[in-house]
Design an enzyme around this catalytic site. Structure first.
Site, PDB file in Angstrom:
ATOM      1  N   GLY A 132      20.204  12.498  35.289  1.00 14.74           N
ATOM      2  CA  GLY A 132      20.119  13.381  34.011  1.00 14.74           C
ATOM      3  C   GLY A 132      20.933  13.126  32.814  1.00 14.74           C
ATOM      4  O   GLY A 132      21.346  14.153  32.323  1.00 14.74           O
ATOM      5  N   SER A 202      13.009   8.315  30.784  1.00 18.97           N
ATOM      6  CA  SER A 202      13.671   8.589  31.664  1.00 18.97           C
ATOM      7  C   SER A 202      12.813   9.804  32.538  1.00 18.97           C
ATOM      8  O   SER A 202      12.447  10.699  31.607  1.00 18.97           O
ATOM      9  CB  SER A 202      15.172   9.039  31.392  1.00 18.97           C
ATOM     10  OG  SER A 202      15.687   9.788  32.732  1.00 18.97           O
ATOM     11  N   THR A 205      15.025  13.904  32.675  1.00 19.18           N
ATOM     12  CA  THR A 205      15.199  15.208  31.722  1.00 19.18           C
ATOM     13  C   THR A 205      13.654  15.788  31.242  1.00 19.18           C
ATOM     14  O   THR A 205      12.753  15.097  31.247  1.00 19.18           O
ATOM     15  CB  THR A 205      15.658  14.513  30.210  1.00 19.18           C
ATOM     16  OG1 THR A 205      16.682  13.955  30.469  1.00 19.18           O
ATOM     17  CG2 THR A 205      15.787  15.549  29.495  1.00 19.18           C
ATOM     18  N   THR A 269      10.743  -2.250  31.536  1.00 22.27           N
ATOM     19  CA  THR A 269      10.761  -0.815  31.707  1.00 22.27           C
ATOM     20  C   THR A 269      12.108  -0.015  32.325  1.00 22.27           C
ATOM     21  O   THR A 269      12.703  -0.773  32.938  1.00 22.27           O
ATOM     22  CB  THR A 269       9.524  -0.668  32.515  1.00 22.27           C
ATOM     23  OG1 THR A 269       9.860  -0.955  33.918  1.00 22.27           O
ATOM     24  CG2 THR A 269       8.331  -1.403  31.920  1.00 22.27           C
TER      25      THR A 269
END
Length: 365
Positions: A132, A202, A205, A269
């Site tokens: 996070g 990501s 989040t 990636t």
């Protein structure tokens, strides 16, 4: 690695490190193990013990690589995620990486998601993380990066390891204000970065991956690029990091946008939300909960995305990451069209001499 010490280190590390890993780290919480291992790397620098490693593992001049207008000592580097706060970047540079990407850094300091949030899948040599974007925030990290650049230049000279800075959205900021939030980090960090990366991929989040849609991504990247150059008085190479879970058409659309905006790079990636192809028992994986998977289970898709980008990206550099473990993996990515290759997950399984072994393989190819 050109001397006898380097050769001995490269040959002994694969034999010794697994025993240490099993004895010390295997039963430990994965994030705690990372903290202890990283502290040991920093301690080696502080005591001067890593000076010998720096001399032994420094990439041979034959590995210098041009990408994004920069000269990288080696095409292999450390992906974002290992040093989120810029607290040990110069220590990591002693281990032979051609570049180190710090972050992800956000405009606001934030603790990240509740622990536990990092898990090993040893059978797959993989990780699941839902960190996070835990980091100290751009304002606190900026002076560390300034000091790191000076240290790297003093130690390595002209061909020092390259310092990348990966920026993301603060969790408390609404998507509608995302551009302003990225620009906070840009203004504070661009002057200390050899290159910048906009992370919109990501899975940890909420809502972040929505920014990968072209209508949101193009104005964000244009604003970051303009602001970085204005804040520094020079062109700051800019790359965007994308997810492996985009469908092929969306990947091609991003590639076209990178060309249209004259971006310098694209990193492919990030981690995947897919749980396909794992050897670990599915019930065990499900019990871990949400998070992105990294490591060898990501390799096939990462290579597919690299192949797509290689066909559609013209002037920008492609940085391939995902499931990279061996020197041959790096060679395969370079031959498939990557300018640079990054790794992270295998570092936790392979140990501190991992980059040195990969550089040795690249020298011998």
């Amino acid at each position: 690695m050109t001397n006898l010490l380097a050769a001995r280190l490269a040959s002994q590390s694969p034999k010794l490190y697994p025993h240490m890993f099993n004895a010390v780290f295997a039963k430990m919480d994965a994030e705690r193990a990372h903290e202890i291992g990283f502290a040991a790397i920093r301690a080696a620098e502080k005591t001067g013990a890593s000076k010998a490693l720096r001399a032994a593992l420094r990439p041979n001049a034959s590995l210098r690589t041009q990408a994004m207008g920069l000269t990288f000592p080696s095409p292999f580097g450390l992906a974002a995620g290992f040093d989120k706060a810029g607290i040990g970047t110069s220590a990591l540079a002693d281990l032979g990486f051609g570049h180190i990407e710090v972050g992800t850094i956000t405009g606001q300091e934030q603790p990240g998601n509740p622990r536990p949030r990092l898990f090993r899948l040893p059978e797959d040599r993989a990780l699941v993380n839902r960190m996070g974007f835990n980091n100290h925030g751009a304002q606190r990290i900026a002076p560390r990066l300034a000091a790191t650049r000076k240290t790297l230049t003093r130690r390595f000279g002209q061909y020092r390891p390259i310092l990348g800075v990966n920026i993301g959205k603060s969790k408390i900021i609404e998507l509608e204000r995302a551009i302003d939030d990225y620009l906070v980090s840009t203004r504070l960090l661009a002057r200390h970065a050899d290159y910048l990366v906009v992370n919109v991929s990501s899975p940890n989040t909420p809502g972040l991956r929505q920014l990968q849609a072209i209508e949101s991504l193009a104005p964000l990247l244009a604003a970051v690029s303009k602001t970085a150059d204005a804040a520094t008085g020079r062109h700051v190479p800019l790359a965007v990091k994308i997810a492996p879970d985009l469908v092929d058409d969306d990947i091609i659309a991003v590639a076209d946008m990178v060309t249209e905006l004259s971006l310098d790079g694209i990193i492919a990636t990030n981690t995947t939300i897919s749980r396909e192809g794992l050897r670990t028992n599915s019930a065990e994986v499900e019990a871990l909960g949400a998070g992105g998977v990294s490591g060898p289970p990501l390799a096939a898709r990462s290579l597919e995305v690299l192949g797509l980008l290689a066909k559609h990206v013209t002037d920008a550099s492609i940085i391939s990451v995902g499931g990279v473990t061996t020197g041959q993996d790096v060679i395969d990515r370079l031959e498939a069209g990557a300018s640079l290759v990054q790794g992270y997950t295998a570092f936790l399984y392979e140990g501190p001499l991992w980059a040195g072994r990969i550089n040795a393989a690249l020298e011998n190819r």
